[in-house]
Design an enzyme around this catalytic site. Structure first.
Site, PDB file in Angstrom:
ATOM      1  N   GLU A  56       0.848  -1.191   0.000  1.00 18.61           N
ATOM      2  CA  GLU A  56       0.000   0.000   0.000  1.00 18.61           C
ATOM      3  C   GLU A  56       0.882   1.239   0.000  1.00 18.61           C
ATOM      4  O   GLU A  56       1.253   1.762   1.039  1.00 18.61           O
ATOM      5  CB  GLU A  56      -0.936  -0.006   1.217  1.00 18.61           C
ATOM      6  CG  GLU A  56      -2.067   0.989   1.100  1.00 18.61           C
ATOM      7  CD  GLU A  56      -3.124   0.789   2.171  1.00 18.61           C
ATOM      8  OE1 GLU A  56      -4.299   0.579   1.811  1.00 18.61           O
ATOM      9  OE2 GLU A  56      -2.781   0.851   3.359  1.00 18.61           O
ATOM     10  N   GLN A  57       1.214   1.689  -1.182  1.00 18.73           N
ATOM     11  CA  GLN A  57       2.119   2.814  -1.373  1.00 18.73           C
ATOM     12  C   GLN A  57       1.362   3.973  -2.011  1.00 18.73           C
ATOM     13  O   GLN A  57       0.703   3.796  -3.033  1.00 18.73           O
ATOM     14  CB  GLN A  57       3.285   2.389  -2.278  1.00 18.73           C
ATOM     15  CG  GLN A  57       4.270   3.493  -2.558  1.00 18.73           C
ATOM     16  CD  GLN A  57       5.389   3.096  -3.492  1.00 18.73           C
ATOM     17  OE1 GLN A  57       6.180   3.919  -3.902  1.00 18.73           O
ATOM     18  NE2 GLN A  57       5.457   1.814  -3.851  1.00 18.73           N
TER      19      GLN A  57
END
Length: 537
Positions: A375-376
């Site tokens: 989750e960037q």
């Protein structure tokens, strides 16, 4: 006149499809979301991005997919009143395994909503669907042999264990009948990327060979029966630059045949345009299109009489390329991202960005570190020119050094440069640089500007970067106060490429320019961006 590449920047593995007078090309997107880019043209010269169809978690969830995994080599076709899209979601890169899962989705229109995926198989990647003239459908893909020493960036020919063929039953939405290995490939090896088509009673099979680096090629074979045996093209390779290091279009391979309504022949292929002195393709693998001819022997050849692709190719309808503006200005006034932008892996973009909390701004929500596979918060567009300048303005008030947001030249977790606003214990709010200069596998950061430069405690900050071929320079300024200030030394922009760091075959996507934020404290600190500009230099 067709000017190659027709799709500049990261647009590999082009599958082309014609429906009446409309042409569509689907290309690989790997770990970038939504999945698969589809461009449209009516003249084979000018192309417009019209759709990324894999946009729901049920169709595609790449959280945890390693770099250069995800969507490999889609195949787009049209039959029975609808479009068919076949794609692979690759879940592993390093080691002996690939874990490549193949699916089919359909839609009555390119722009419409695409169906839920139907799982097909996992025996290998690069799947393709052929619609025969007797109504039967055939599924082909390369077969992966995990028993050989093929580790990530060091492919070995035996791991690419031929091209499999099996019938696909649309009624049961399943494969049926025997599985046949119909083509072992040429001595060049690494056979993949199969596409079938039929002409004058012959079944033609084009494949990609030689790996996706400088030995890449389009290999052609044919048979009177779909199950083979297949006889090799007299020249073996229809398209390749492998023996011509001076050609502008290098790494030529992996494409598909198409005919115009009046029977003119063309073939797509991917390519790379390396920069001297290290021959690094900073724009990744791009899409080109070559004019072909059928000779009396019923074999296809490039019209130029060689196997080496041309930059300028005769178009079928006399159209000229429309000059694109040198400057692209992006505001964030709508409820959706500008079409050029994508993000990484997650089907839940609302957790990493939105355009609603503060209308007119892109709000990034700091999540995991830059380079995370899960989750960037990173939103970016493709680099399309060897030299460009990108600028943005940010509002960001960090209260710990774990909160960082800014502008990045990004390839993957091992290859990026970033200029960012953060907090330092003695400097206070500051501008700094984070780089990962191709350090595989550790991904160690360097800090070319050391602790950074102190800036006012509040207010908007403008950030910029100039890439001039292999060189990158960052700049900053407090909005409305003073001139642009250089920060840090000139950095190696060439490492942000397929060949950078780990080297050829170690990764094969492309460079992006974009905006990022992370907050490793877990508090989800937000950063607001008002605009983003991209200028060709």
């Amino acid at each position: 006149m067709i000017r190659n590449p027709i799709l500049p920047g990261f647009n590999p593995d082009p599958s082309i499809c014609r429906v009446d007078d409309d042409y569509y090309i689907a290309t690989s997107t790997f770990e970038w979301y939504p999945g698969v880019q589809i461009h449209h043209s009516r003249d084979l010269v000018n192309w417009t991005l019209v759709r990324r169809p894999l946009e729901r978690a049920s169709q595609l969830d790449m959280r945890g997919n390693p770099d250069s995994c995800g969507i490999w080599a889609p195949c787009l076709s049209y039959a029975d009143g609808q479009f068919w899209l076949v794609y692979t979601d690759v879940k592993r890169f390093d080691g002996n395994f690939k874990d490549a899962h193949n699916y089919i989705v359909t839609s009555p229109s390119i722009e419409g909503e695409w169906s839920e995926p139907v799982y097909v198989n996992s025996s290998g990647f690069d799947p393709s669907l052929f619609h025969d003239d007797d109504g039967r459908k055939w599924f082909v893909n390369m077969q992966w042999n995990h028993r050989t020493e093929s580790f990530g960036g060091s492919p070995k020919s035996p791991a690419f264990d031929g091209i499999l063929l099996q019938e696909w039953d649309p009624a049961t939405k399943a494969l049926k009948g025997p599985i046949r290995n119909i083509f072992a490939g040429s001595p060049l090896g690494l056979v993949e990327g199969p596409h079938l088509f039929k002409r004058n009673g012959w079944y033609y099979l084009t494949t990609a060979e030689g790996g996706t680096g400088y030995d890449h090629a389009v290999t052609m074979a044919r048979s009177r029966r779909i199950e083979g045996p297949y006889k090799m093209h007299p020249n073996m390779h229809l398209i390749t630059s492998k023996d011509h290091p001076g050609a502008v279009l290098q790494r030529a391979g992996h494409g598909q045949y198409v005919e115009t309504p009046d029977g003119q022949a063309y073939h797509t292929h991917l390519c790379g345009r390396p920069l001297p002195p290290k021959r690094r393709c900073t724009l990744g693998r791009e899409t080109s299109l070559q004019k072909c001819v059928w000779r009396d022997d019923d074999w296809l050849y490039l019209e130029n009489g060689t196997s080496v692709p041309d930059v300028d190719v005769p178009g079928p309808f006399g159209a000229a390329p429309v000059e694109k503006p040198m400057r692209s200005e992006y505001s964030f006034d709508g409820r959706a991202l500008p079409a050029d932008f994508q993000w990484l892996r997650t089907p839940e973009p609302q957790r990493i960005f939105n355009l609603t909390d503060r209308p007119g701004h892109l709000r990034l929500i700091g999540r995991e570190s830059i380079g995370s596979w899960f989750e960037q918060s990173l939103v970016a567009r493709r680099q399309e020119h060897h030299s460009f300048r990108a600028e943005t303005v940010i509002e960001f008030s960090p209260d710990t050094y774990q909160q960082v947001a800014g502008l990045t030249h990004y390839y993957n977790r091992h290859k990026f440069h970033a200029i960012a606003v953060t907090l330092h214990e003695t400097l206070g709010r500051c501008v700094t640089i984070l780089s990962c200069n191709g350090d595989y596998p550790n991904g160690r950061l360097s800090f070319p500007a050391e602790s950074g430069v102190a800036i006012p405690a509040d207010g908007r900050v403008q950030l910029a970067m100039e890439i001039r071929e292999n060189d990158l320079q960052f700049f900053w300024q407090t909005e409305g106060k003073g001139a642009w200030q250089r920060i840090g030394p000139v950095l190696d922009a060439g490492v942000i490429s397929d060949e950078g760091g780990r080297g050829e075959h170690g990764s094969f996507t492309g460079a992006f320019a974009g905006l990022f934020a992370f907050d490793t404290s877990g508090r989800g600190k937000t950063a607001d961006f008002d605009w983003f500009n991209y200028d060709e230099l």
